[in-house]
Design a protein around this motif. Sequence first.
Motif, PDB file in Angstrom:
ATOM      1  N   PHE A 137      84.981 150.270 -96.677  1.00  0.00           N
ATOM      2  CA  PHE A 137      84.326 148.911 -96.677  1.00  0.00           C
ATOM      3  C   PHE A 137      84.552 148.213 -98.207  1.00  0.00           C
ATOM      4  O   PHE A 137      84.454 146.942 -98.219  1.00  0.00           O
ATOM      5  CB  PHE A 137      83.066 148.792 -96.184  1.00  0.00           C
ATOM      6  CG  PHE A 137      81.812 149.231 -97.278  1.00  0.00           C
ATOM      7  CD1 PHE A 137      81.392 150.250 -97.475  1.00  0.00           C
ATOM      8  CD2 PHE A 137      81.305 148.108 -97.923  1.00  0.00           C
ATOM      9  CE1 PHE A 137      80.493 150.809 -98.385  1.00  0.00           C
ATOM     10  CE2 PHE A 137      80.579 148.319 -98.674  1.00  0.00           C
ATOM     11  CZ  PHE A 137      79.855 149.670 -99.165  1.00  0.00           C
ATOM     12  N   GLU A 192      87.575 145.505 -97.103  1.00  0.00           N
ATOM     13  CA  GLU A 192      86.438 144.851 -96.785  1.00  0.00           C
ATOM     14  C   GLU A 192      86.557 144.142 -95.173  1.00  0.00           C
ATOM     15  O   GLU A 192      85.915 144.218 -94.210  1.00  0.00           O
ATOM     16  CB  GLU A 192      86.149 143.680 -97.740  1.00  0.00           C
ATOM     17  CG  GLU A 192      84.811 142.934 -97.451  1.00  0.00           C
ATOM     18  CD  GLU A 192      84.540 141.830 -98.491  1.00  0.00           C
ATOM     19  OE1 GLU A 192      85.098 141.839 -99.333  1.00  0.00           O
ATOM     20  OE2 GLU A 192      83.616 141.059 -97.917  1.00  0.00           O
ATOM     21  N   ASP A 245      85.392 143.821 -89.510  1.00  0.00           N
ATOM     22  CA  ASP A 245      85.887 143.364 -88.133  1.00  0.00           C
ATOM     23  C   ASP A 245      85.400 144.315 -87.113  1.00  0.00           C
ATOM     24  O   ASP A 245      84.762 143.945 -85.957  1.00  0.00           O
ATOM     25  CB  ASP A 245      87.528 143.418 -88.043  1.00  0.00           C
ATOM     26  CG  ASP A 245      88.171 142.247 -88.407  1.00  0.00           C
ATOM     27  OD1 ASP A 245      87.167 141.204 -88.899  1.00  0.00           O
ATOM     28  OD2 ASP A 245      89.502 142.074 -88.777  1.00  0.00           O
ATOM     29  N   HIS A 279      74.513 152.644 -91.131  1.00  0.00           N
ATOM     30  CA  HIS A 279      73.428 151.699 -91.084  1.00  0.00           C
ATOM     31  C   HIS A 279      73.749 150.628 -92.218  1.00  0.00           C
ATOM     32  O   HIS A 279      73.208 149.614 -91.811  1.00  0.00           O
ATOM     33  CB  HIS A 279      72.155 152.459 -91.570  1.00  0.00           C
ATOM     34  CG  HIS A 279      71.011 152.073 -91.627  1.00  0.00           C
ATOM     35  ND1 HIS A 279      70.337 151.080 -92.443  1.00  0.00           N
ATOM     36  CD2 HIS A 279      70.075 151.997 -90.442  1.00  0.00           C
ATOM     37  CE1 HIS A 279      69.294 151.007 -92.118  1.00  0.00           C
ATOM     38  NE2 HIS A 279      68.903 151.007 -90.878  1.00  0.00           N
ATOM     39  N   LEU A 280      74.170 150.988 -93.065  1.00  0.00           N
ATOM     40  CA  LEU A 280      74.729 149.853 -94.142  1.00  0.00           C
ATOM     41  C   LEU A 280      75.585 148.938 -93.189  1.00  0.00           C
ATOM     42  O   LEU A 280      75.197 147.695 -93.500  1.00  0.00           O
ATOM     43  CB  LEU A 280      75.447 150.522 -95.454  1.00  0.00           C
ATOM     44  CG  LEU A 280      75.912 149.618 -96.569  1.00  0.00           C
ATOM     45  CD1 LEU A 280      75.726 150.208 -97.863  1.00  0.00           C
ATOM     46  CD2 LEU A 280      77.249 149.261 -96.258  1.00  0.00           C
ATOM     47  N   ASP A 326      73.292 147.104 -90.569  1.00  0.00           N
ATOM     48  CA  ASP A 326      72.025 146.629 -90.802  1.00  0.00           C
ATOM     49  C   ASP A 326      72.111 145.672 -92.273  1.00  0.00           C
ATOM     50  O   ASP A 326      71.802 144.564 -92.119  1.00  0.00           O
ATOM     51  CB  ASP A 326      70.901 147.841 -91.069  1.00  0.00           C
ATOM     52  CG  ASP A 326      69.567 147.069 -91.488  1.00  0.00           C
ATOM     53  OD1 ASP A 326      69.115 146.272 -90.627  1.00  0.00           O
ATOM     54  OD2 ASP A 326      68.982 147.269 -92.549  1.00  0.00           O
ATOM     55  N   ALA A 327      72.368 146.545 -93.334  1.00  0.00           N
ATOM     56  CA  ALA A 327      72.493 145.644 -94.775  1.00  0.00           C
ATOM     57  C   ALA A 327      73.422 144.610 -94.487  1.00  0.00           C
ATOM     58  O   ALA A 327      73.345 143.618 -95.363  1.00  0.00           O
ATOM     59  CB  ALA A 327      72.619 146.543 -95.725  1.00  0.00           C
ATOM     60  N   LYS A 328      74.656 144.726 -93.802  1.00  0.00           N
ATOM     61  CA  LYS A 328      75.548 143.665 -93.884  1.00  0.00           C
ATOM     62  C   LYS A 328      75.336 142.738 -92.530  1.00  0.00           C
ATOM     63  O   LYS A 328      76.249 141.855 -92.442  1.00  0.00           O
ATOM     64  CB  LYS A 328      77.000 144.283 -93.731  1.00  0.00           C
ATOM     65  CG  LYS A 328      77.537 144.905 -94.990  1.00  0.00           C
ATOM     66  CD  LYS A 328      78.825 145.598 -95.059  1.00  0.00           C
ATOM     67  CE  LYS A 328      79.985 144.400 -94.947  1.00  0.00           C
ATOM     68  NZ  LYS A 328      80.261 143.842 -96.289  1.00  0.00           N
ATOM     69  N   LYS A 354      73.344 140.326 -91.830  1.00  0.00           N
ATOM     70  CA  LYS A 354      73.349 138.883 -92.105  1.00  0.00           C
ATOM     71  C   LYS A 354      74.500 138.321 -92.483  1.00  0.00           C
ATOM     72  O   LYS A 354      74.969 137.170 -92.009  1.00  0.00           O
ATOM     73  CB  LYS A 354      72.274 138.472 -93.083  1.00  0.00           C
ATOM     74  CG  LYS A 354      71.519 137.432 -92.791  1.00  0.00           C
ATOM     75  CD  LYS A 354      70.586 137.098 -93.830  1.00  0.00           C
ATOM     76  CE  LYS A 354      69.539 138.024 -94.536  1.00  0.00           C
ATOM     77  NZ  LYS A 354      68.763 137.666 -95.660  1.00  0.00           N
ATOM     78  N   ALA A 355      75.309 138.935 -93.488  1.00  0.00           N
ATOM     79  CA  ALA A 355      76.750 138.373 -93.832  1.00  0.00           C
ATOM     80  C   ALA A 355      77.531 138.530 -92.802  1.00  0.00           C
ATOM     81  O   ALA A 355      78.276 137.547 -92.727  1.00  0.00           O
ATOM     82  CB  ALA A 355      77.088 139.287 -94.997  1.00  0.00           C
ATOM     83  N   ARG A 377      79.848 135.169 -91.517  1.00  0.00           N
ATOM     84  CA  ARG A 377      81.167 135.260 -91.459  1.00  0.00           C
ATOM     85  C   ARG A 377      81.752 134.971 -90.129  1.00  0.00           C
ATOM     86  O   ARG A 377      82.772 134.275 -90.047  1.00  0.00           O
ATOM     87  CB  ARG A 377      81.754 136.457 -91.924  1.00  0.00           C
ATOM     88  CG  ARG A 377      82.804 136.393 -92.785  1.00  0.00           C
ATOM     89  CD  ARG A 377      82.993 137.598 -93.889  1.00  0.00           C
ATOM     90  NE  ARG A 377      81.928 137.279 -94.842  1.00  0.00           N
ATOM     91  CZ  ARG A 377      81.470 138.034 -95.905  1.00  0.00           C
ATOM     92  NH1 ARG A 377      82.053 139.438 -95.512  1.00  0.00           N
ATOM     93  NH2 ARG A 377      80.544 137.903 -96.527  1.00  0.00           N
ATOM     94  N   ASN A 381      64.518 148.416 -94.394  1.00  0.00           N
ATOM     95  CA  ASN A 381      65.481 147.698 -93.315  1.00  0.00           C
ATOM     96  C   ASN A 381      65.810 146.284 -93.603  1.00  0.00           C
ATOM     97  O   ASN A 381      64.759 145.372 -93.837  1.00  0.00           O
ATOM     98  CB  ASN A 381      65.141 148.097 -92.001  1.00  0.00           C
ATOM     99  CG  ASN A 381      65.119 149.324 -91.595  1.00  0.00           C
ATOM    100  OD1 ASN A 381      64.407 150.269 -92.342  1.00  0.00           O
ATOM    101  ND2 ASN A 381      65.714 149.773 -90.493  1.00  0.00           N
ATOM    102  N   ALA A 382      66.961 145.935 -93.369  1.00  0.00           N
ATOM    103  CA  ALA A 382      67.399 144.630 -93.629  1.00  0.00           C
ATOM    104  C   ALA A 382      66.859 143.560 -92.772  1.00  0.00           C
ATOM    105  O   ALA A 382      66.094 142.670 -92.732  1.00  0.00           O
ATOM    106  CB  ALA A 382      69.026 144.384 -93.901  1.00  0.00           C
TER     107      ALA A 382
END
Lengths: 283, 175
Positions: free
Chosen positions: A185, A189, A194, A219-220, A223-225, A227-228, A232, A264-265
């Motif tokens: 990632f 990216e 995708d 998880h990253l 979860d963390a990504k 929203k982004a 997108r 957690n995001a």
Amino acid sequence: MKLAYYPGCVSRSTGKEMDVSTRIVCAALGIALQELEDWNCCGATHVPSELVSVGLAARNLAQTDLPIMTSCSICYSNLRSAALTMEDPQVRAKVNAVLTKKYSGAQIRHALDVILEVLEKNDELITVPLKDLKVAPYYGCLLTRPRGGIDQPEFPTILEKLIKTLAAEPLDFRLKTFCCGGPIFMPQEQAAEDIAFLILKEAKKAGAEVIVTVCPLCHLMLDAKQKALEQRYGEKIGIPVLYVTQLVGIALGLNPDELGLEMNAVSPMPVVEKVYEKMAEEA
Amino acid sequence: MAADEEFKQEVLRLAGPEVLTCIQCGTCSASCPTAHLMKPSIRRLVKHCLEGKKEEALRNETIWLCTSCQLCTVRCPRGIRPKAVVTALKELAEREKIKGKDQAYEELFQRQIKDYGRIAEILLSGEFMFVFPQGALQSMELGLEMAPKGKIKLAVEKIRGRDEVRRIMEELGKG
């Protein structure tokens, strides 16, 4: 039960809630964890020399006589691969020549399998059954690869088994063993995003209220990504992603802050509230 | 260009002699999560290796699109580990000093292991920003998401056994 614990590098930072929930859930289940002495990075997926990768993992394995448990699928896969490769006497001699403490065999376990074993014998510990909660079991890739570990690599079922033990409903999740793209990632990216979004969309289609993961990189990505990724790709997902240890912790009646749920995001609190409301209704 | 037999033998030594038994069935490509972006495909990459086409095998985006998920390896009907072929090619690319953002990321990652014994993720993404500024947005997005949750740790943990780790990387890295 007493085990050596290998937290892995992310436990100190981006995967903190994985570490926090692993420690508290194991304590609640009577599993004594002893953090591995002076552990080093397993090499993750970024060491091109196989021999170096084996050497890095073997240094960790040589630090204890206890079975070694980790919550991270990447560490689990690397430690296990190293143990498999070290069965070759030539490789073992070569690696042992540079190790301070010599490797002489090891047993490696993932937290998922340790926890399930204890829970199956002690289901009275489940004080908050996760009734009617629709859970997407997401294995990712390395939990079951290479072959010969916790479950078979093509159609594993161990997560479904655990989800059922907690009284929740495991969904038929078609992309459950599809890679999340995490290992590439940073430099790649677009390619990674995708596939991560494909997995999130599939979980939404399956009707997931929560996705459960066994790997900090999955998880990253999910979860963390999240929203982004929603921004997108222009589609709302809004599904919380829990580490398997967090999901178990909720069912054991542990507090959200003890399980790192605030880290957690996508907030899992609506899920926790739903579970407690359901329990109150039935009482 | 003439086949580079030395290159072929080195791939076989690193990835295993069973690579010779490849029947070009394409199961690896069909299993790969990033296959749609790969040129050459993973199947063709194996073919390039067996034909000794060093340049084609080393200078491509394919080896850097591998996520190391090992599905190809689990499924190969010949017991070949296509992922190990990719890993071997990365190692050979490093020896040939083929530079790029992906190779730079691996180099930074390995340097951290060598220097500290562990990975400090935040420092790693910061260092990578200097190499690949286009990736800064993603790192900042993640930082903004994680910082308020106390998941951004700037301090670096160094293990006591750093000399041993360095020895492992240097001695075993010779092959």
